[in-house]
Design a protein around this motif. Structure first.
Motif, PDB file in Angstrom:
ATOM      1  N   MET A 187       0.813  -1.214   0.000  1.00 29.85           N
ATOM      2  CA  MET A 187       0.000   0.000   0.000  1.00 29.85           C
ATOM      3  C   MET A 187       0.844   1.261   0.000  1.00 29.85           C
ATOM      4  N   ASP A 188       0.189   2.353  -0.398  1.00 26.54           N
ATOM      5  CA  ASP A 188       0.877   3.625  -0.542  1.00 26.54           C
ATOM      6  C   ASP A 188       0.988   4.418   0.758  1.00 26.54           C
ATOM      7  N   GLY A 189       0.297   4.037   1.775  1.00 24.12           N
ATOM      8  CA  GLY A 189       0.364   4.762   3.038  1.00 24.12           C
ATOM      9  C   GLY A 189      -0.905   5.530   3.346  1.00 24.12           C
ATOM     10  N   GLN A 190      -1.910   5.418   2.497  1.00 25.04           N
ATOM     11  CA  GLN A 190      -3.177   6.091   2.732  1.00 25.04           C
ATOM     12  C   GLN A 190      -3.805   5.494   3.987  1.00 25.04           C
ATOM     13  N   LYS A 191      -4.125   6.356   4.949  1.00 17.94           N
ATOM     14  CA  LYS A 191      -4.570   5.901   6.265  1.00 17.94           C
ATOM     15  C   LYS A 191      -5.827   5.027   6.200  1.00 17.94           C
ATOM     16  N   GLY A 192      -6.791   5.384   5.369  1.00 17.09           N
ATOM     17  CA  GLY A 192      -8.022   4.603   5.269  1.00 17.09           C
ATOM     18  C   GLY A 192      -7.770   3.179   4.795  1.00 17.09           C
ATOM     19  N   LEU A 193      -6.853   3.027   3.852  1.00 15.10           N
ATOM     20  CA  LEU A 193      -6.498   1.697   3.362  1.00 15.10           C
ATOM     21  C   LEU A 193      -5.836   0.882   4.467  1.00 15.10           C
ATOM     22  N   PHE A 194      -4.906   1.486   5.163  1.00 14.45           N
ATOM     23  CA  PHE A 194      -4.213   0.788   6.247  1.00 14.45           C
ATOM     24  C   PHE A 194      -5.208   0.313   7.305  1.00 14.45           C
ATOM     25  N   LEU A 195      -6.105   1.193   7.731  1.00 15.76           N
ATOM     26  CA  LEU A 195      -7.085   0.833   8.767  1.00 15.76           C
ATOM     27  C   LEU A 195      -8.056  -0.240   8.283  1.00 15.76           C
TER      28      LEU A 195
END
Length: 184
Positions: A30-38
């Protein structure tokens, strides 16, 4: 196979709705986008995460610029550019050692304040924060052979084709964009 969907913006809800369509993977790059991580952590709490090294460098160069003047900023930019060569366990260890040495060497810059008590080099602090936050997931690809260390395949191949099709057909309504991109 490639999957994608339209969303009004990248958010936890949008990513969760997308990711729940998939079985649990071994690794999520992943690119580091917070929503994706969560969303990934909510659905698959123990799945391995690989942060896109290109995005880490890109996020940091937002603060450094391409031709920084300060020694500390020039040094971290050079270290960041070396990240792409850390493709082995030994390379990882060298890179980490070099980065940690930078933190020690430039600690006075990272802590320096002006006469009003404000940070003198807030951009350096931001860079350190980005790297520290990404650190646990920067080299996951070494533990999972075949896992890429960037999202370039998706960003450069799939997303580019979709974005180009939409760009060439400006003025389409949302439903028309969905029909156009469904045939790509």
């Amino acid at each position: 196979r490639v999957f994608w969907r339209f969303a009004p913006r990248e958010s936890y809800a949008a990513w969760y709705g997308f990711l729940e369509l998939f079985p649990k993977p071994k690794v999520v790059v992943m690119d580091g986008q917070k929503g994706l991580f969560l969303a990934a952590r909510t659905l698959w709490p123990l799945v391995a995460i690989q942060r896109c090294q290109f995005h880490v460098i890109s996020f940091c160069t937002h603060y450094t610029g391409r031709r920084p003047k300060e020694d500390a900023t020039q040094a971290i930019l050079e270290i960041l550019y070396q990240l792409k060569y850390a493709k082995t366990f030994e390379g990882r260890d060298r890179w980490i050692k070099t980065y940690k040495s930078w933190e020690v060497t430039y600690e006075p810059y990272l802590q320096a304040r002006n006469q009003w008590g404000e940070l003198k080099y807030p951009k350096l602090r931001s860079i350190r924060y980005i790297i520290r936050k990404a650190f646990p997931h920067l080299f996951t690809f070494l533990d999972y052979p075949g896992t890429p260390n960037t999202t370039n395949l998706v960003e450069g191949w799939v997303n580019t084709a979709v974005a180009e099709a939409i760009r060439r057909h400006r003025g389409l309504k949302d439903y028309e964009k969905k029909v156009l991109t469904s045939i790509i």
